[in-house]
Design a protein around this motif. Structure first.
Motif, mmCIF file in Angstrom:
data_model
loop_
_atom_site.group_PDB
_atom_site.id
_atom_site.type_symbol
_atom_site.label_atom_id
_atom_site.label_comp_id
_atom_site.label_asym_id
_atom_site.label_seq_id
_atom_site.Cartn_x
_atom_site.Cartn_y
_atom_site.Cartn_z
ATOM 1 N N SER A 38 0.794 -1.161 -0.197
ATOM 2 C CA SER A 38 -0.072 0.082 -0.100
ATOM 3 C C SER A 38 0.949 1.393 0.014
ATOM 4 N N ASN A 39 1.897 1.423 0.868
ATOM 5 C CA ASN A 39 2.950 2.265 0.629
ATOM 6 C C ASN A 39 3.464 2.620 -0.922
ATOM 7 N N ALA A 40 3.844 1.517 -1.568
ATOM 8 C CA ALA A 40 4.192 1.416 -2.654
ATOM 9 C C ALA A 40 3.148 2.186 -3.624
ATOM 10 N N ASP A 42 0.790 4.025 -2.766
ATOM 11 C CA ASP A 42 0.834 5.500 -2.684
ATOM 12 C C ASP A 42 1.847 6.309 -3.418
ATOM 13 N N ALA A 43 2.952 5.879 -3.094
ATOM 14 C CA ALA A 43 4.191 6.518 -3.787
ATOM 15 C C ALA A 43 4.113 6.394 -5.463
ATOM 16 N N LEU A 44 3.347 5.591 -5.975
ATOM 17 C CA LEU A 44 3.326 5.644 -7.329
ATOM 18 C C LEU A 44 1.999 6.487 -7.667
ATOM 19 N N SER A 80 9.713 -3.535 -4.149
ATOM 20 C CA SER A 80 10.126 -2.117 -4.642
ATOM 21 C C SER A 80 9.160 -1.481 -5.618
ATOM 22 N N ASP A 81 9.309 -0.314 -6.078
ATOM 23 C CA ASP A 81 8.434 0.271 -6.290
ATOM 24 C C ASP A 81 9.149 1.516 -7.159
ATOM 25 N N THR A 82 8.613 2.037 -8.326
ATOM 26 C CA THR A 82 9.231 3.359 -9.103
ATOM 27 C C THR A 82 8.476 4.424 -8.723
ATOM 28 N N GLY A 85 9.692 7.881 -4.151
ATOM 29 C CA GLY A 85 10.979 8.055 -3.589
ATOM 30 C C GLY A 85 10.921 8.809 -2.483
ATOM 31 N N MET A 86 12.082 9.024 -1.781
ATOM 32 C CA MET A 86 12.415 9.796 -0.648
ATOM 33 C C MET A 86 13.906 10.454 -0.781
ATOM 34 N N SER A 87 13.910 11.680 -0.230
ATOM 35 C CA SER A 87 15.515 12.276 -0.040
ATOM 36 C C SER A 87 15.557 11.797 1.141
ATOM 37 N N LYS A 93 12.031 12.664 7.917
ATOM 38 C CA LYS A 93 10.773 13.092 8.605
ATOM 39 C C LYS A 93 9.836 11.865 8.493
ATOM 40 N N ASN A 94 9.870 10.985 7.618
ATOM 41 C CA ASN A 94 8.680 10.206 7.337
ATOM 42 C C ASN A 94 8.582 8.811 8.268
ATOM 43 N N ILE A 95 9.991 8.450 8.295
ATOM 44 C CA ILE A 95 10.252 7.057 8.922
ATOM 45 C C ILE A 95 11.036 7.068 10.206
ATOM 46 N N GLY A 96 10.671 7.220 11.509
ATOM 47 C CA GLY A 96 11.339 6.966 12.627
ATOM 48 C C GLY A 96 11.400 8.136 13.640
ATOM 49 N N PHE A 124 -5.102 2.844 11.425
ATOM 50 C CA PHE A 124 -4.455 3.692 12.026
ATOM 51 C C PHE A 124 -3.203 4.505 11.208
ATOM 52 N N GLY A 125 -2.886 3.577 10.161
ATOM 53 C CA GLY A 125 -1.767 4.161 9.301
ATOM 54 C C GLY A 125 -0.439 4.241 9.881
ATOM 55 N N VAL A 126 0.091 3.352 10.670
ATOM 56 C CA VAL A 126 1.498 3.108 10.962
ATOM 57 C C VAL A 126 2.187 1.987 10.391
ATOM 58 N N GLY A 127 1.609 1.829 9.083
ATOM 59 C CA GLY A 127 1.951 0.581 8.403
ATOM 60 C C GLY A 127 3.384 0.153 8.257
ATOM 61 N N PHE A 128 4.243 0.933 7.967
ATOM 62 C CA PHE A 128 5.536 0.513 7.656
ATOM 63 C C PHE A 128 6.134 -0.079 8.969
ATOM 64 N N TYR A 129 5.833 0.000 9.959
ATOM 65 C CA TYR A 129 6.793 -0.501 11.291
ATOM 66 C C TYR A 129 6.323 -2.010 11.182
ATOM 67 N N GLY A 174 12.447 5.714 -7.164
ATOM 68 C CA GLY A 174 11.687 4.914 -6.338
ATOM 69 C C GLY A 174 12.357 4.250 -5.187
ATOM 70 N N THR A 175 11.800 3.213 -4.650
ATOM 71 C CA THR A 175 12.188 2.890 -3.308
ATOM 72 C C THR A 175 12.059 1.220 -3.360
ATOM 73 N N SER A 176 13.202 0.753 -2.764
ATOM 74 C CA SER A 176 13.061 -0.697 -2.525
ATOM 75 C C SER A 176 13.493 -1.236 -1.101
HETATM 76 P P1 ADP Z 1 1.162 5.825 6.133
HETATM 77 O O1 ADP Z 1 1.326 5.078 4.807
HETATM 78 O O2 ADP Z 1 -0.042 5.725 6.755
HETATM 79 O O3 ADP Z 1 1.623 7.379 5.927
HETATM 80 P P2 ADP Z 1 3.494 4.330 6.945
HETATM 81 O O4 ADP Z 1 3.863 3.997 8.436
HETATM 82 O O5 ADP Z 1 2.792 2.999 6.215
HETATM 83 O O6 ADP Z 1 2.334 5.367 7.068
HETATM 84 O O7 ADP Z 1 4.476 5.027 6.159
HETATM 85 C C1 ADP Z 1 4.914 6.183 6.705
HETATM 86 C C2 ADP Z 1 5.502 7.155 5.595
HETATM 87 O O8 ADP Z 1 6.757 6.856 4.971
HETATM 88 C C3 ADP Z 1 4.561 7.338 4.189
HETATM 89 O O9 ADP Z 1 3.602 8.509 4.536
HETATM 90 C C4 ADP Z 1 5.558 7.971 2.969
HETATM 91 O O10 ADP Z 1 5.910 9.322 3.321
HETATM 92 C C5 ADP Z 1 6.809 7.131 3.375
HETATM 93 N N1 ADP Z 1 6.751 5.853 2.579
HETATM 94 C C6 ADP Z 1 6.735 4.552 3.205
HETATM 95 N N2 ADP Z 1 6.985 3.812 2.043
HETATM 96 C C7 ADP Z 1 7.183 4.565 0.937
HETATM 97 C C8 ADP Z 1 7.651 4.172 -0.383
HETATM 98 N N3 ADP Z 1 7.499 2.876 -0.883
HETATM 99 N N4 ADP Z 1 7.849 5.173 -1.074
HETATM 100 C C9 ADP Z 1 8.066 6.471 -0.958
HETATM 101 N N5 ADP Z 1 7.342 6.817 0.508
HETATM 102 C C10 ADP Z 1 7.473 6.123 1.473
#
Ligand code: ADP
Ligand code: MG
Length: 632
Positions: A38-40, A42-44, A80-82, A85-87, A93-96, A124-129, A174-176
């Motif tokens: 779902s994050n991938a 969103d990024a696309l 991975s996705d195209t 991406g993230m700087s 900011k986004n992770i951690g 709740f959207g803290v999916g990455f962790y 993109g991100t892998s």
């Molecule tokens: P949410 O998706 O609800 O924002 P997540 O914990 O899943 O919460 O992700 C945190 C943030 O990390 C995302 O909002 C996004 O900014 C960034 N992120 C995560 N995965 C990717 C990805 N594949 N490409 C770009 N940004 C990402």
């Protein structure tokens, strides 16, 4: 290599979250993949949105895809996705380092309810962790869509800290995400397991998902398909995908409009109210697509907030693809779509209310609390009012619901107002002396149990031509004109002429005792059983409203209440006798204070219970003495 490694600590709440994820969640761990996909996705969506706006985008010709690769021997899984991406800044900011608002409450809920944890995570959207449920180490390699940004690497074992370094390797946009699986999570590097997880949770993702070389998902925008071609199962599957709900939806609303403006809307009303709504107020809205391109997740202007329990997607051919989120609200077409959708949801509910009252009652029970906030939607006021429900004296118990039109259908001859009483429960309201005259006259009273109810009726002021009126501000003259349906339980003898005089002196005496705590002490026409009650003058705001205003720190004018005394009650008859013997008898003073205190207590505005209790104790002490004397 230009090694610029930097070490960071996870934000405290994220550490707590990781601790729960890593150490106590062992079931449904597979949902980590749904979250990463779902994050991938969103990024696309985000990078596609940038492209439609003609922003400069690195590696413009890369196909928009998600790839899942696995290596069973190395226990390695890569997503991975195209996408966008993230700087380095984005990564930090986004992770951690920043926790979402509401994370603390979320954690509380999570630790209380481990079985449902995986659904809670998605909502709740803290999916990455969640990846740390299965990973002993995670490495993110990412490069932003902004031309010229350097690629970065993020690495962590989920144990309190992470590190970031910039990369010199020539990565594409993109991100892998490399997931080094825990020993007990090897299954997530197996092809068949992965395929079934993707099919189960990510089938509606609108970008191709490749597992190795094979494309797994079928991409279709089901909201554009004709209603008749979609099975209930497919709707439910899409709903679950969209909302992370494990249950079926309560209602499905699918609308396709061609003229004057083309749009498709597929909406759902969940069976259960969103438990996070009040703590995560941003987490609602419909997903807005233009020609199948996602323009905005959770758009909040397509539906008013009081319909925020509605989930779903809206897609239009008639909006420009390069529309920016900021200017949406000024777009006439967008606004027309929004009002049409709002209208449609309200009509749908009206139809349910009229034709399936039981289903509507179930809806009201779950979503009524939020729905009531619509009292400010002046455009749709009429429809809104028809959808309101209250408990009422005409219902058999506290579960019953009454609509305003039902109430009006039961009006007594000459009744021009809709009466309501406020209290914490049906039994509390029914014990309220103010209701005695309504019972005697057989006039229906709406029972308002929630603080917001009174705000709703006082803001609405009127339904059709009938004004809302609180029972404690009701005009007695109007009520007296109505015919009695019920005689009081015991017919009491009328007071003699002489006693009537004594009674009115007694009232004056009581007024003197209470001083300016009350505006007046008068004979009651509304009571049939109780000896006394406090009422507000006709133009005053009701007592419960006053309490609400005080809570909100609003200036409230001092109470102007009248103490009403019922000459037909046993207690008052005795007081008249005592008064006749000695108009200065101490007992009258005690009894007056007691009646006033008890009325305040019933009214919910007693501020000093000590005085009341000590009066009670004094009376009890005296009466127990008398009791003993009689017994002997
Ligand atoms: P949410 O998706 O609800 O924002 P997540 O914990 O899943 O919460 O992700 C945190 C943030 O990390 C995302 O909002 C996004 O900014 C960034 N992120 C995560 N995965 C990717 C990805 N594949 N490409 C770009 N940004 C990402
Ligand atoms: Mg996410």
């Amino acid at each position: 290599m230009n090694e610029t490694k930097e070490k960071f600590k996870f934000k405290a709440e994220i550490n707590q979250l990781l601790d729960i994820l890593v150490n106590s969640l062992y079931t449904s761990r597979e949902i980590f993949l749904r979250e990463l996909i779902s994050n991938a996705s969103d990024a696309l969506d985000k990078v596609r949105f940038e492209m439609t706006k003609n922003s400069e985008v690195a590696d413009k010709d890369l196909p928009l895809e998600i790839h899942i690769d696995f290596d069973e021997k190395k226990n390695l899984l890569t997503v991975s996705d195209t996408g966008i991406g993230m700087s380095k800044k984005d990564l930090i900011k986004n992770i951690g380092t920043i926790a979402k608002s509401g994370t603390a409450e979320f954690l509380k809920k999570l630790s209380q309810n481990k079985e449902d944890a995986t659904n809670i995570i998605g909502k709740f959207g803290v999916g990455f962790y969640s990846v740390f449920m299965v990973a002993k180490e995670v490495v993110i390699k990412t490069k932003s869509y902004k031309p010229g940004e350097q690629a970065c690497l993020w690495r962590s074992d989920g144990g309190g800290s992470f590190e970031i370094e910039t990369l010199d390797e020539p990565l594409k946009r993109g991100t892998s995400i490399e997931i080094h699986l825990k020993d007990d999570a090897k299954e997530f590097a197996e092809k068949y397991r992965l395929e079934s997880i993707i099919k189960k949770h990510s089938n509606f993702i609108s970008f191709p998902i490749y597992l190795g070389k094979k494309k797994i998902n079928t991409i279709s925008a089901i909201w554009r398909e004709p209603k008749t071609s979609i099975s209930k199962e497919k709707y439910v599957e899409f709903y679950k995908f969209l909302t992370y709900d494990t249950d079926e939806p309560m209602f499905i609303i699918h609308k396709s409009v061609d003229a004057p403006i083309q749009f498709n809307a597929l909406m759902f009303i969940p069976k259960k109210a969103d438990e996070f709504f009040w703590m995560d107020r941003e987490n609602y809205g419909l997903d807005l697509y233009v020609k199948r391109v996602l323009i905005q997740h959770k758009n909040k202007d397509l539906l008013p907030e009081y319909l925020s329990f509605v989930k779903g997607v809206v897609d239009s051919e008639d909006l420009p693809l390069n529309i920016s989120r900021e200017t949406l609200q000024e777009n006439t077409i967008f606004n027309k779509i929004a009002s049409s959708i709002t209208n449609h949801v309200l009509s749908f509910l009206k139809d349910k209310a009229e034709n399936s009252p039981e289903e509507y009652a179930a809806f009201w029970k779950e979503h009524g609390k939020v729905f009531k906030l619509g009292y400010m939607d002046f455009v749709n006021m009429e429809k809104f009012m028809e959808l309101l429900r209250f408990n009422s004296s005409a219902n058999e118990d506290e579960k019953g619901l009454t609509s305003l039109s039902e109430y009006v259908g039961r009006l007594k001859e000459n009744q021009k107002e809709i009466y309501y009483a406020v209290g914490s429960s049906r039994s509390a309201i029914e014990a309220d002396p103010h209701l005695e005259i309504f019972k005697k006259k057989g006039v229906e009273v709406l029972y308002l149990f929630e603080p917001v109810d009174e705000i709703v009726v006082s803001s609405l002021r009127k339904y059709k031509d009938y004004e809302f009126k609180s029972v404690d501000t009701a005009d007695l003259k109007k009520l007296e004109k109505l015919e009695d349906v019920k005689k009081s339980d015991e017919e009491t003898e009328e007071l003699s002429k002489d006693d009537k005089k004594h009674f009115s002196s007694l009232l004056q005496k009581m007024k003197k005792i209470l001083g300016d705590r009350v505006v007046d002490v008068v004979e009651s026409k509304r009571l049939s059983d109780s000896p006394a009650c406090l009422v507000n003058s006709n133009d005053a705001i009701s007592s419960s409203m006053k309490k609400l205003l005080k809570l909100a720190n609003q200036n409230v004018e001092p109470d102007k209440r009248i103490l009403e005394i019922n000459p037909d009650s046993k207690l008052i008859r005795n007081l008249i006798e005592i008064f006749k013997k000695d108009s200065n008898d101490e007992y009258i003073k005690h009894a007056t204070e007691q009646l006033y205190g008890a009325s305040l207590l019933l009214d919910g505005s007693l501020e000093d219970p000590h005085k009341l209790v000590s009066e009670i104790n004094k009376l009890l002490a005296d009466s127990s003495g008398w009791y003993l004397k009689i017994k002997q």
